[in-house]
Design a protein around this motif. Structure first.
Motif, PDB file in Angstrom:
ATOM      1  N   ASP A  97       7.892-110.906 -23.950  1.00  0.00           N
ATOM      2  CA  ASP A  97       7.014-111.964 -23.500  1.00  0.00           C
ATOM      3  C   ASP A  97       7.559-112.374 -21.966  1.00  0.00           C
ATOM      4  O   ASP A  97       6.802-113.211 -21.480  1.00  0.00           O
ATOM      5  CB  ASP A  97       6.778-113.106 -24.232  1.00  0.00           C
ATOM      6  CG  ASP A  97       8.201-113.792 -24.716  1.00  0.00           C
ATOM      7  OD1 ASP A  97       9.177-113.514 -24.252  1.00  0.00           O
ATOM      8  OD2 ASP A  97       7.969-114.467 -25.657  1.00  0.00           O
ATOM      9  N   GLU A  98       8.737-111.830 -21.494  1.00  0.00           N
ATOM     10  CA  GLU A  98       8.973-112.627 -20.225  1.00  0.00           C
ATOM     11  C   GLU A  98      10.102-111.621 -19.487  1.00  0.00           C
ATOM     12  O   GLU A  98      10.756-110.740 -20.201  1.00  0.00           O
ATOM     13  CB  GLU A  98       9.606-113.822 -20.195  1.00  0.00           C
ATOM     14  CG  GLU A  98      10.867-114.065 -20.886  1.00  0.00           C
ATOM     15  CD  GLU A  98      11.583-115.209 -20.836  1.00  0.00           C
ATOM     16  OE1 GLU A  98      10.991-116.218 -20.072  1.00  0.00           O
ATOM     17  OE2 GLU A  98      12.684-115.703 -21.466  1.00  0.00           O
ATOM     18  N   LEU A 157       3.539-107.323 -17.296  1.00  0.00           N
ATOM     19  CA  LEU A 157       4.560-107.065 -16.563  1.00  0.00           C
ATOM     20  C   LEU A 157       4.667-105.495 -16.348  1.00  0.00           C
ATOM     21  O   LEU A 157       5.420-104.955 -15.421  1.00  0.00           O
ATOM     22  CB  LEU A 157       5.900-107.672 -16.824  1.00  0.00           C
ATOM     23  CG  LEU A 157       5.891-109.250 -16.853  1.00  0.00           C
ATOM     24  CD1 LEU A 157       7.110-109.689 -17.398  1.00  0.00           C
ATOM     25  CD2 LEU A 157       5.414-109.895 -15.597  1.00  0.00           C
ATOM     26  N   LYS A 200      10.809-116.822 -10.127  1.00  0.00           N
ATOM     27  CA  LYS A 200      12.011-117.035 -10.929  1.00  0.00           C
ATOM     28  C   LYS A 200      13.188-117.274  -9.898  1.00  0.00           C
ATOM     29  O   LYS A 200      13.989-118.294 -10.019  1.00  0.00           O
ATOM     30  CB  LYS A 200      12.302-116.159 -11.935  1.00  0.00           C
ATOM     31  CG  LYS A 200      11.506-116.361 -13.257  1.00  0.00           C
ATOM     32  CD  LYS A 200      11.742-115.255 -14.209  1.00  0.00           C
ATOM     33  CE  LYS A 200      10.921-115.218 -15.570  1.00  0.00           C
ATOM     34  NZ  LYS A 200      11.114-116.795 -16.105  1.00  0.00           N
ATOM     35  N   ALA A 208       6.648-112.343 -10.577  1.00  0.00           N
ATOM     36  CA  ALA A 208       7.189-113.288 -11.489  1.00  0.00           C
ATOM     37  C   ALA A 208       8.823-113.089 -11.341  1.00  0.00           C
ATOM     38  O   ALA A 208       9.211-114.524 -11.254  1.00  0.00           O
ATOM     39  CB  ALA A 208       7.225-112.632 -12.912  1.00  0.00           C
ATOM     40  N   ALA A 238      13.652-111.916 -17.120  1.00  0.00           N
ATOM     41  CA  ALA A 238      14.685-112.837 -16.962  1.00  0.00           C
ATOM     42  C   ALA A 238      15.750-112.073 -15.946  1.00  0.00           C
ATOM     43  O   ALA A 238      15.654-110.798 -15.833  1.00  0.00           O
ATOM     44  CB  ALA A 238      15.463-113.051 -18.198  1.00  0.00           C
TER      45      ALA A 238
END
Length: 299
Positions: free
Chosen positions: A292-293, A165, A199, A195, A295
């Motif tokens: 790792d992501e 990312l 979401k 991403a 939000a």
């Protein structure tokens, strides 16, 4: 040569072999001296092998070992130049080359169960900061930002995380007994917007499932009060989800198209059904990038 002489010679050879084996076994079991322990630690650092480091007896965290497995370069030309014992406090002065420069450090050695090993003085530490995210990648390990993390001496690539990312990296030279700082100027990759869009679409899909309430924090505002005394049901149809635009800490999503069909009781007391169409459906919110992501928090 007589047969008897062959036996004598053969016996001497056997004795020498056995004696050599015994010497080697005793040497292998003998605890290394402080100098040998310090040198073994240096050689393990030179190898770049985490397992070699653990065999020296120096206590190292799993995070440090994982980071060391992905180091950019390790120490070279390491030597123990002196050993000092002051009232049982033993230390070794060592020299080596790292980060393109000659370095010197003092390692403290401790003895446990009769074995000498380098203590925590053989480690350095890093504190990383980044413009985006809560963690960085140091070598092969994810490390939280704004926290000091002990590492083995080496040169490390400190990268924005997650790499899928974010882009951006810095180099850090970690020396024994010394703290170092690394600043990563991170930037969002196009994949971050993708991403975030996925979401948000999933979030808004839940928002528009329909029912007896108009959901909050979904960017849905219906003027039903002008035509209804109360409503009992709302059914949504998404023609287009709002498109996401990211900044380092927030997002906007605009130009969505949403249709809502409301059923309820009109001001005259009769059952009424009205359809509203919003061609400028939009939402706002914050983003947070972890190790790792990505939000989203929708306002």
């Amino acid at each position: 040569m007589t047969r008897r002489r062959w036996w004598v010679v053969g016996g001497l050879v056997a004795i020498l072999v056995v004696a050599g084996a015994v010497w080697w076994g005793v040497s292998a079991l003998r605890s290394p001296s402080p100098e040998e322990a310090a040198l073994a630690y240096l050689r393990a650092l030179e190898s770049g092998d985490p397992e070699a480091v653990t065999t020296t007896g120096t206590a190292v965290s799993d995070t440090a070992l994982t980071a060391f497995a992905g180091t950019t370069s390790t120490i070279e030309d390491a030597e123990v130049t002196s050993i000092r014992d002051r009232d049982g406090a033993v230390s070794a002065t060592v020299t080596f080359r790292l980060g393109g420069a000659d370095q010197e450090a003092r390692l403290t050695l401790t003895q446990e169960s009769g074995r000498w090993a380098v203590d925590g003085s053989g480690l350095g530490a890093i504190t990383a900061t980044t413009t985006i995210g809560t963690a960085v990648q140091v070598g092969g390990a994810a490390v939280p930002v704004d926290e000091e993390t002990a590492l083995l001496p080496a040169v490390y690539r400190v990268s924005a995380a997650p790499a899928s990312l974010l882009t951006g990296a810095a180099e850090a030279v970690v020396l024994p007994g010394s703290p170092t700082a690394a600043e990563v100027a991170a930037e969002l990759r196009p994949a971050a917007t993708e991403a975030a869009q996925e979401k948000l679409d999933a979030y808004l899909q839940d928002c528009t499932a329909g029912g007896s309430m108009i959901p909050e924090n979904c960017g849905i505002r219906l003027p039903w009060g002008t035509e209804f005394r109360a409503f009992s049901d709302v059914a949504f149809q998404v023609e287009r989800f709002p498109g996401v635009t990211l900044t380092s800490a927030a997002f906007t999503a605009d130009d969505g198209i949403l249709t809502a069909t409301v059923t309820g009781v009109g001001h005259d007391g009769t059952t009424r059904t009205v359809t509203y169409r919003n061609t400028a459906w939009s939402v706002r919110g914050d983003i947070a990038v972890t190790a790792d992501e990505l939000a989203l928090t929708v306002w």
